[in-house]
Design a protein around this motif. Structure first.
Motif, PDB file in Angstrom:
ATOM      1  N   PHE A  80      -0.840   6.460 -16.470  1.00  0.00           N
ATOM      2  CA  PHE A  80      -0.614   5.017 -16.385  1.00  0.00           C
ATOM      3  C   PHE A  80      -0.104   4.617 -15.005  1.00  0.00           C
ATOM      4  O   PHE A  80      -0.474   3.571 -14.469  1.00  0.00           O
ATOM      5  CB  PHE A  80       0.388   4.573 -17.455  1.00  0.00           C
ATOM      6  CG  PHE A  80       0.717   3.106 -17.376  1.00  0.00           C
ATOM      7  CD1 PHE A  80      -0.150   2.157 -17.886  1.00  0.00           C
ATOM      8  CD2 PHE A  80       1.883   2.681 -16.758  1.00  0.00           C
ATOM      9  CE1 PHE A  80       0.139   0.802 -17.789  1.00  0.00           C
ATOM     10  CE2 PHE A  80       2.183   1.335 -16.657  1.00  0.00           C
ATOM     11  CZ  PHE A  80       1.305   0.391 -17.178  1.00  0.00           C
ATOM     12  N   ILE A  81       0.731   5.452 -14.421  1.00  0.00           N
ATOM     13  CA  ILE A  81       1.275   5.154 -13.093  1.00  0.00           C
ATOM     14  C   ILE A  81       0.148   5.090 -12.057  1.00  0.00           C
ATOM     15  O   ILE A  81       0.145   4.236 -11.171  1.00  0.00           O
ATOM     16  CB  ILE A  81       2.329   6.204 -12.692  1.00  0.00           C
ATOM     17  CG1 ILE A  81       3.567   6.081 -13.589  1.00  0.00           C
ATOM     18  CG2 ILE A  81       2.747   6.025 -11.230  1.00  0.00           C
ATOM     19  CD1 ILE A  81       4.551   7.223 -13.434  1.00  0.00           C
ATOM     20  N   ILE A  82      -0.823   5.989 -12.170  1.00  0.00           N
ATOM     21  CA  ILE A  82      -1.960   5.975 -11.248  1.00  0.00           C
ATOM     22  C   ILE A  82      -2.742   4.668 -11.392  1.00  0.00           C
ATOM     23  O   ILE A  82      -3.127   4.037 -10.395  1.00  0.00           O
ATOM     24  CB  ILE A  82      -2.878   7.182 -11.509  1.00  0.00           C
ATOM     25  CG1 ILE A  82      -2.177   8.472 -11.082  1.00  0.00           C
ATOM     26  CG2 ILE A  82      -4.206   7.028 -10.760  1.00  0.00           C
ATOM     27  CD1 ILE A  82      -2.959   9.726 -11.386  1.00  0.00           C
ATOM     28  N   TYR A  83      -2.957   4.257 -12.620  1.00  0.00           N
ATOM     29  CA  TYR A  83      -3.661   2.994 -12.865  1.00  0.00           C
ATOM     30  C   TYR A  83      -2.896   1.821 -12.253  1.00  0.00           C
ATOM     31  O   TYR A  83      -3.475   0.930 -11.620  1.00  0.00           O
ATOM     32  CB  TYR A  83      -3.825   2.791 -14.374  1.00  0.00           C
ATOM     33  CG  TYR A  83      -4.379   1.435 -14.756  1.00  0.00           C
ATOM     34  CD1 TYR A  83      -5.739   1.156 -14.635  1.00  0.00           C
ATOM     35  CD2 TYR A  83      -3.530   0.434 -15.230  1.00  0.00           C
ATOM     36  CE1 TYR A  83      -6.241  -0.090 -14.977  1.00  0.00           C
ATOM     37  CE2 TYR A  83      -4.030  -0.814 -15.572  1.00  0.00           C
ATOM     38  CZ  TYR A  83      -5.387  -1.070 -15.446  1.00  0.00           C
ATOM     39  OH  TYR A  83      -5.870  -2.304 -15.776  1.00  0.00           O
ATOM     40  N   ASN A  84      -1.599   1.832 -12.424  1.00  0.00           N
ATOM     41  CA  ASN A  84      -0.761   0.762 -11.891  1.00  0.00           C
ATOM     42  C   ASN A  84      -0.774   0.769 -10.362  1.00  0.00           C
ATOM     43  O   ASN A  84      -0.764  -0.285  -9.717  1.00  0.00           O
ATOM     44  CB  ASN A  84       0.672   0.920 -12.404  1.00  0.00           C
ATOM     45  CG  ASN A  84       1.506  -0.321 -12.178  1.00  0.00           C
ATOM     46  OD1 ASN A  84       1.124  -1.416 -12.566  1.00  0.00           O
ATOM     47  ND2 ASN A  84       2.647  -0.152 -11.544  1.00  0.00           N
ATOM     48  N   ALA A  85      -0.813   1.967  -9.778  1.00  0.00           N
ATOM     49  CA  ALA A  85      -0.841   2.088  -8.318  1.00  0.00           C
ATOM     50  C   ALA A  85      -2.101   1.453  -7.745  1.00  0.00           C
ATOM     51  O   ALA A  85      -2.064   0.794  -6.703  1.00  0.00           O
ATOM     52  CB  ALA A  85      -0.760   3.557  -7.916  1.00  0.00           C
ATOM     53  N   TYR A  86      -3.215   1.642  -8.429  1.00  0.00           N
ATOM     54  CA  TYR A  86      -4.465   1.015  -7.983  1.00  0.00           C
ATOM     55  C   TYR A  86      -4.346  -0.510  -8.032  1.00  0.00           C
ATOM     56  O   TYR A  86      -4.785  -1.216  -7.118  1.00  0.00           O
ATOM     57  CB  TYR A  86      -5.633   1.473  -8.855  1.00  0.00           C
ATOM     58  CG  TYR A  86      -6.889   0.656  -8.621  1.00  0.00           C
ATOM     59  CD1 TYR A  86      -7.682   0.878  -7.501  1.00  0.00           C
ATOM     60  CD2 TYR A  86      -7.255  -0.361  -9.508  1.00  0.00           C
ATOM     61  CE1 TYR A  86      -8.811   0.113  -7.263  1.00  0.00           C
ATOM     62  CE2 TYR A  86      -8.384  -1.125  -9.286  1.00  0.00           C
ATOM     63  CZ  TYR A  86      -9.159  -0.886  -8.161  1.00  0.00           C
ATOM     64  OH  TYR A  86     -10.270  -1.660  -7.931  1.00  0.00           O
ATOM     65  N   GLY A  87      -3.741  -1.015  -9.109  1.00  0.00           N
ATOM     66  CA  GLY A  87      -3.572  -2.458  -9.247  1.00  0.00           C
ATOM     67  C   GLY A  87      -2.710  -3.055  -8.151  1.00  0.00           C
ATOM     68  O   GLY A  87      -2.881  -4.219  -7.776  1.00  0.00           O
ATOM     69  N   ILE A  88      -1.801  -2.267  -7.616  1.00  0.00           N
ATOM     70  CA  ILE A  88      -0.948  -2.731  -6.521  1.00  0.00           C
ATOM     71  C   ILE A  88      -1.705  -2.689  -5.192  1.00  0.00           C
ATOM     72  O   ILE A  88      -1.612  -3.603  -4.372  1.00  0.00           O
ATOM     73  CB  ILE A  88       0.328  -1.864  -6.436  1.00  0.00           C
ATOM     74  CG1 ILE A  88       1.227  -2.134  -7.646  1.00  0.00           C
ATOM     75  CG2 ILE A  88       1.089  -2.131  -5.139  1.00  0.00           C
ATOM     76  CD1 ILE A  88       2.409  -1.187  -7.750  1.00  0.00           C
ATOM     77  N   ILE A  93       0.842  -1.200   0.000  1.00  0.00           N
ATOM     78  CA  ILE A  93       0.000   0.000   0.000  1.00  0.00           C
ATOM     79  C   ILE A  93       0.878   1.252   0.000  1.00  0.00           C
ATOM     80  O   ILE A  93       0.582   2.245  -0.680  1.00  0.00           O
ATOM     81  CB  ILE A  93      -0.947  -0.008   1.214  1.00  0.00           C
ATOM     82  CG1 ILE A  93      -1.987  -1.122   1.048  1.00  0.00           C
ATOM     83  CG2 ILE A  93      -1.640   1.344   1.374  1.00  0.00           C
ATOM     84  CD1 ILE A  93      -2.891  -1.310   2.244  1.00  0.00           C
ATOM     85  N   GLY A  94       1.970   1.205   0.756  1.00  0.00           N
ATOM     86  CA  GLY A  94       2.907   2.332   0.760  1.00  0.00           C
ATOM     87  C   GLY A  94       3.494   2.572  -0.619  1.00  0.00           C
ATOM     88  O   GLY A  94       3.651   3.726  -1.054  1.00  0.00           O
ATOM     89  N   ILE A  95       3.816   1.488  -1.325  1.00  0.00           N
ATOM     90  CA  ILE A  95       4.333   1.601  -2.690  1.00  0.00           C
ATOM     91  C   ILE A  95       3.289   2.255  -3.590  1.00  0.00           C
ATOM     92  O   ILE A  95       3.595   3.134  -4.404  1.00  0.00           O
ATOM     93  CB  ILE A  95       4.716   0.213  -3.238  1.00  0.00           C
ATOM     94  CG1 ILE A  95       5.963  -0.315  -2.516  1.00  0.00           C
ATOM     95  CG2 ILE A  95       4.968   0.258  -4.745  1.00  0.00           C
ATOM     96  CD1 ILE A  95       6.329  -1.743  -2.886  1.00  0.00           C
ATOM     97  N   SER A  96       2.038   1.846  -3.420  1.00  0.00           N
ATOM     98  CA  SER A  96       0.953   2.412  -4.223  1.00  0.00           C
ATOM     99  C   SER A  96       0.808   3.913  -3.983  1.00  0.00           C
ATOM    100  O   SER A  96       0.666   4.698  -4.928  1.00  0.00           O
ATOM    101  CB  SER A  96      -0.356   1.698  -3.881  1.00  0.00           C
ATOM    102  OG  SER A  96      -1.439   2.270  -4.578  1.00  0.00           O
ATOM    103  N   VAL A  97       0.864   4.314  -2.726  1.00  0.00           N
ATOM    104  CA  VAL A  97       0.743   5.739  -2.395  1.00  0.00           C
ATOM    105  C   VAL A  97       1.909   6.530  -2.987  1.00  0.00           C
ATOM    106  O   VAL A  97       1.724   7.617  -3.553  1.00  0.00           O
ATOM    107  CB  VAL A  97       0.682   5.935  -0.864  1.00  0.00           C
ATOM    108  CG1 VAL A  97       0.771   7.413  -0.508  1.00  0.00           C
ATOM    109  CG2 VAL A  97      -0.605   5.336  -0.301  1.00  0.00           C
ATOM    110  N   ALA A  98       3.114   5.970  -2.875  1.00  0.00           N
ATOM    111  CA  ALA A  98       4.295   6.652  -3.421  1.00  0.00           C
ATOM    112  C   ALA A  98       4.174   6.818  -4.934  1.00  0.00           C
ATOM    113  O   ALA A  98       4.550   7.856  -5.495  1.00  0.00           O
ATOM    114  CB  ALA A  98       5.553   5.861  -3.073  1.00  0.00           C
ATOM    115  N   LEU A  99       3.638   5.801  -5.592  1.00  0.00           N
ATOM    116  CA  LEU A  99       3.435   5.883  -7.039  1.00  0.00           C
ATOM    117  C   LEU A  99       2.443   6.990  -7.394  1.00  0.00           C
ATOM    118  O   LEU A  99       2.644   7.746  -8.354  1.00  0.00           O
ATOM    119  CB  LEU A  99       2.925   4.545  -7.569  1.00  0.00           C
ATOM    120  CG  LEU A  99       3.964   3.449  -7.820  1.00  0.00           C
ATOM    121  CD1 LEU A  99       3.267   2.137  -8.154  1.00  0.00           C
ATOM    122  CD2 LEU A  99       4.898   3.842  -8.942  1.00  0.00           C
ATOM    123  N   MET A 100       1.375   7.081  -6.617  1.00  0.00           N
ATOM    124  CA  MET A 100       0.374   8.112  -6.894  1.00  0.00           C
ATOM    125  C   MET A 100       0.948   9.513  -6.694  1.00  0.00           C
ATOM    126  O   MET A 100       0.640  10.435  -7.459  1.00  0.00           O
ATOM    127  CB  MET A 100      -0.847   7.900  -6.000  1.00  0.00           C
ATOM    128  CG  MET A 100      -1.674   6.683  -6.374  1.00  0.00           C
ATOM    129  SD  MET A 100      -3.188   6.550  -5.400  1.00  0.00           S
ATOM    130  CE  MET A 100      -3.896   5.043  -6.075  1.00  0.00           C
TER     131      MET A 100
END
Length: 298
Positions: free
Chosen positions: A194-202, A87-94
């Protein structure tokens, strides 16, 4: 026997270290290339690679933490630290995506120089390196059943795709010439989306793990089938699973002949547990509740 949380985490740590070193080098190369080559798409790509370093470092700490053995306050171990890291990785990506999108819009609104041709060479190198990293890390993530390591792998894949978008944008800017400079910035904008989309997938599977979402139905059925194979088991009910990092903890009710002694029922429970642990490598522990079955049976 089932795999241990520690063995999976050790393998994940080695893989993560490779990713940290590679991402740090690529971030530096892309940043310098973007600055001297007048390419914001490449600078945006460098931002994502820097985020890769940060998130991989988070993963490193999470894997170290998840490998800690159970204690008095954490009887199931510390495996869920992996989901928190994902989840932390996802937030950092966003956050990184937000910065890229904001700056892309800023550059689109202001004229600037056409990117230098050598930036394309850098991007080809990045795309190949990141795709190889993705395949290496995703293979490890699958082997140790780690959602956090898989998330890190998809982060590498997203970096490869954003680099490909930057390659297209810079190519259009170079081929089109004057008036097409913003193609580079639109490529960065697309990369941010695309990064936001990928962050959701994570984040999605990580949240499911924290909320004790059930395991894959196929694996669920396999465990139920293995339990039913043990002599003395009449039926299986209330099979529940809990993912703890790279492994699962299983709770199930086993129905046996009501006329059996407590000792006989206890022996059957141990046989069921041992059979599941020997048959399903992802399972670390099994908790069994014996139920009396008064109906005529085997």
């Amino acid at each position: 026997m089932g795999v241990t949380q520690n063995s999976g985490s050790t393998k994940g740590l080695k893989t993560t270290l490779v990713g940290i070193i590679a991402s740090a080098l690529l971030a530096l190369i892309k940043a310098l290339g973007g600055i001297f080559g007048n390419s914001y798409a490449l600078i945006a790509d460098a931002i994502e690679s820097a985020a890769d370093v940060f998130t991989s470092a988070m993963l490193w700490m999470g894997l170290k933490w998840s490998a800690k053995p159970p204690d008095e306050n954490h009887p199931y171990g510390h495996g869920k630290a992996e989901a928190l890291v994902a989840i932390g990785i996802s937030v950092a990506l966003m956050v990184a995506a937000g910065i890229i999108i904001r700056d892309s819009i800023f550059h689109i609104q202001r004229p600037h120089k056409t990117p230098a041709p050598f930036t394309l060479v850098i991007l080809v190198l990045v795309i190949l390196t990141k795709e190889l990293l993705y395949r290496y890390v995703i293979r490890t993530g699958a082997e140790i059943n780690s959602g956090a390591v898989k998330a890190d792998a998809f982060h590498h894949r997203s970096d490869a795709i954003t680099s490909a978008a930057a390659f297209v944008g810079i190519s259009i800017a170079l081929i089109g010439g004057e008036g097409f400079e913003v193609a580079d910035d639109y490529a960065a904008l697309l990369a941010g989306a695309f990064i936001i989309y990928n962050a959701y997938g994570i984040a999605r599977p990580a949240i499911g793990e924290l909320l004790d979402e059930e395991m894959d139905p196929e694996l669920h059925d396999q465990i139920k089938s293995y339990a039913s194979e043990v002599d003395g088991v009449r039926r299986i009910q209330q099979l529940r699973t809990r993912k703890m990092g790279t492994v699962y903890h299983i709770d199930l009710h086993v129905w046996v002949d009501a006329l059996l002694t407590v000792r006989e029922g206890h022996i059957i429970a141990h046989r069921v547990k041992d059979h599941i642990l020997e048959s399903v490598s992802q399972v670390q522990d099994v908790h069994i509740h014996i139920e009396p079955d008064s109906e005529p049976g085997n």
